[in-house]
Design a protein around this motif. Structure first.
Motif, PDB file in Angstrom:
ATOM      1  N   ALA A   6      40.018   1.052  80.864  1.00 29.50           N
ATOM      2  CA  ALA A   6      39.135   1.279  81.541  1.00 29.50           C
ATOM      3  C   ALA A   6      37.761   0.666  82.266  1.00 29.50           C
ATOM      4  CB  ALA A   6      37.813   1.058  79.655  1.00 29.50           C
ATOM      5  N   ARG A   7      37.641   1.044  83.552  1.00 28.92           N
ATOM      6  CA  ARG A   7      36.475   0.400  84.232  1.00 28.92           C
ATOM      7  C   ARG A   7      35.117   0.569  83.978  1.00 28.92           C
ATOM      8  NH1 ARG A   7      37.127   4.616  89.506  1.00 28.92           N
ATOM      9  NH2 ARG A   7      36.701   6.209  88.913  1.00 28.92           N
ATOM     10  N   GLU A  63      33.570   1.175  70.590  1.00 36.21           N
ATOM     11  CA  GLU A  63      33.226   2.476  70.399  1.00 36.21           C
ATOM     12  C   GLU A  63      33.688   4.108  70.893  1.00 36.21           C
ATOM     13  OE1 GLU A  63      30.204   2.779  67.783  1.00 36.21           O
ATOM     14  OE2 GLU A  63      31.045   1.012  66.387  1.00 36.21           O
ATOM     15  N   VAL A  64      33.051   3.629  72.825  1.00 32.95           N
ATOM     16  CA  VAL A  64      33.219   4.735  73.347  1.00 32.95           C
ATOM     17  C   VAL A  64      34.612   4.245  74.209  1.00 32.95           C
ATOM     18  CG1 VAL A  64      32.364   5.439  75.406  1.00 32.95           C
ATOM     19  CG2 VAL A  64      30.456   4.125  74.026  1.00 32.95           C
ATOM     20  N   VAL A  65      34.928   3.484  74.253  1.00 32.91           N
ATOM     21  CA  VAL A  65      36.655   3.835  75.247  1.00 32.91           C
ATOM     22  C   VAL A  65      37.606   4.488  73.785  1.00 32.91           C
ATOM     23  CG1 VAL A  65      38.457   1.814  75.578  1.00 32.91           C
ATOM     24  CG2 VAL A  65      35.542   1.324  76.355  1.00 32.91           C
ATOM     25  N   PHE A  66      37.593   3.864  72.399  1.00 32.11           N
ATOM     26  CA  PHE A  66      38.408   4.496  72.059  1.00 32.11           C
ATOM     27  C   PHE A  66      37.746   5.923  71.285  1.00 32.11           C
ATOM     28  CE2 PHE A  66      40.034   0.008  71.411  1.00 32.11           C
ATOM     29  CZ  PHE A  66      41.121   0.590  72.772  1.00 32.11           C
ATOM     30  N   THR A  67      36.303   6.355  71.767  1.00 31.16           N
ATOM     31  CA  THR A  67      36.632   7.945  71.662  1.00 31.16           C
ATOM     32  C   THR A  67      36.490   8.969  72.216  1.00 31.16           C
ATOM     33  OG1 THR A  67      34.643   7.285  71.000  1.00 31.16           O
ATOM     34  CG2 THR A  67      35.489   7.070  69.346  1.00 31.16           C
ATOM     35  N   ALA A  68      35.427   8.369  73.748  1.00 33.08           N
ATOM     36  CA  ALA A  68      35.496   9.333  74.709  1.00 33.08           C
ATOM     37  C   ALA A  68      36.235   9.913  75.582  1.00 33.08           C
ATOM     38  CB  ALA A  68      34.598   8.466  75.598  1.00 33.08           C
ATOM     39  N   VAL A  73      32.686  10.081  82.947  1.00 28.25           N
ATOM     40  CA  VAL A  73      32.046   8.454  82.890  1.00 28.25           C
ATOM     41  C   VAL A  73      30.829   8.995  82.066  1.00 28.25           C
ATOM     42  CG1 VAL A  73      29.645   7.231  84.342  1.00 28.25           C
ATOM     43  CG2 VAL A  73      31.856   7.871  85.855  1.00 28.25           C
ATOM     44  N   GLN A  74      30.534   7.237  80.858  1.00 26.36           N
ATOM     45  CA  GLN A  74      29.882   7.368  80.052  1.00 26.36           C
ATOM     46  C   GLN A  74      29.141   6.248  79.908  1.00 26.36           C
ATOM     47  OE1 GLN A  74      31.126   9.442  77.062  1.00 26.36           O
ATOM     48  NE2 GLN A  74      32.592   9.904  78.600  1.00 26.36           N
ATOM     49  N   GLY A  75      27.844   6.253  79.692  1.00 27.93           N
ATOM     50  CA  GLY A  75      26.804   5.934  79.549  1.00 27.93           C
ATOM     51  C   GLY A  75      25.652   6.260  79.530  1.00 27.93           C
ATOM     52  N   PRO A  76      24.807   5.193  79.688  1.00 27.48           N
ATOM     53  CA  PRO A  76      24.603   3.784  79.487  1.00 27.48           C
ATOM     54  C   PRO A  76      24.840   3.471  78.195  1.00 27.48           C
ATOM     55  CG  PRO A  76      21.974   4.777  80.388  1.00 27.48           C
ATOM     56  CD  PRO A  76      23.217   5.840  79.907  1.00 27.48           C
ATOM     57  N   VAL A  77      25.379   2.275  77.656  1.00 28.84           N
ATOM     58  CA  VAL A  77      26.322   1.473  76.706  1.00 28.84           C
ATOM     59  C   VAL A  77      24.848   0.577  77.420  1.00 28.84           C
ATOM     60  CG1 VAL A  77      27.604   1.519  75.080  1.00 28.84           C
ATOM     61  CG2 VAL A  77      28.069   2.668  76.754  1.00 28.84           C
ATOM     62  N   LYS A  78      24.671   0.070  75.538  1.00 28.97           N
ATOM     63  CA  LYS A  78      23.800  -1.099  75.689  1.00 28.97           C
ATOM     64  C   LYS A  78      24.675  -1.665  74.901  1.00 28.97           C
ATOM     65  CE  LYS A  78      19.257  -3.031  74.747  1.00 28.97           C
ATOM     66  NZ  LYS A  78      20.145  -4.624  74.528  1.00 28.97           N
ATOM     67  N   LEU A  85      27.972   1.737  82.678  1.00 32.98           N
ATOM     68  CA  LEU A  85      28.698   3.113  82.536  1.00 32.98           C
ATOM     69  C   LEU A  85      30.581   2.692  82.974  1.00 32.98           C
ATOM     70  CD1 LEU A  85      27.100   4.298  85.757  1.00 32.98           C
ATOM     71  CD2 LEU A  85      26.533   4.626  83.394  1.00 32.98           C
ATOM     72  N   LEU A  86      30.884   3.307  81.885  1.00 31.84           N
ATOM     73  CA  LEU A  86      32.562   3.511  81.658  1.00 31.84           C
ATOM     74  C   LEU A  86      33.251   4.492  81.147  1.00 31.84           C
ATOM     75  CD1 LEU A  86      33.205   3.830  78.273  1.00 31.84           C
ATOM     76  CD2 LEU A  86      31.682   1.873  78.036  1.00 31.84           C
ATOM     77  N   GLU A  87      34.257   4.417  81.929  1.00 33.85           N
ATOM     78  CA  GLU A  87      34.996   5.225  82.119  1.00 33.85           C
ATOM     79  C   GLU A  87      36.554   5.319  81.670  1.00 33.85           C
ATOM     80  OE1 GLU A  87      36.342   8.781  85.143  1.00 33.85           O
ATOM     81  OE2 GLU A  87      36.260   6.658  86.036  1.00 33.85           O
ATOM     82  N   VAL A  88      36.796   5.276  81.069  1.00 34.23           N
ATOM     83  CA  VAL A  88      38.105   5.783  80.368  1.00 34.23           C
ATOM     84  C   VAL A  88      39.453   6.168  81.025  1.00 34.23           C
ATOM     85  CG1 VAL A  88      39.558   5.525  77.621  1.00 34.23           C
ATOM     86  CG2 VAL A  88      37.097   5.193  77.097  1.00 34.23           C
TER      87      VAL A  88
END
Length: 93
Positions: A6-7, A63-68, A73-78, A85-88
């Motif tokens: 991910a980044r 949780e986001v990295v292994f389900t998205a 681009v996902q987020g905001p993830v607090k 912001l993260l992207e798998v």
């Protein structure tokens, strides 16, 4: 063991996170935005975190990295570190 790559971009506020997400959605380069704005040392690699297994990152991130879906681009993830912001970029055995 399931692994992912991910980044991410780490910033201090949810508002900044949302602004950067809009810029990426409008076509700006994730790597360039990470290099310019991220608070994480990974910004030198455009936010790339490399490959890691489940449980190696904080729970909210994990949780986001292994389900998205990949390459969205996902987020905001607090997390305790701020807002991400993260992207798998890949996931597999």
């Amino acid at each position: 063991m399931l692994r992912a790559s991910a980044r991410h971009i780490l910033v201090d506020t949810e508002e900044q996170c949302l602004t950067l997400k809009q810029q990426i959605a409008a076509g700006e380069d994730f790597t360039a935005i990470a290099q310019a704005h991220s608070n994480c040392p990974s910004k030198a690699q455009g936010g790339a975190l490399g490959s890691f297994g489940r449980g190696q990152m904080v729970q909210e991130f994990d949780e986001v990295v292994f389900t998205a879906p990949l390459n969205e681009v996902q987020g905001p993830v607090k997390t305790q570190f701020g807002y991400h912001l993260l992207e798998v970029t890949s996931r597999g055995e």
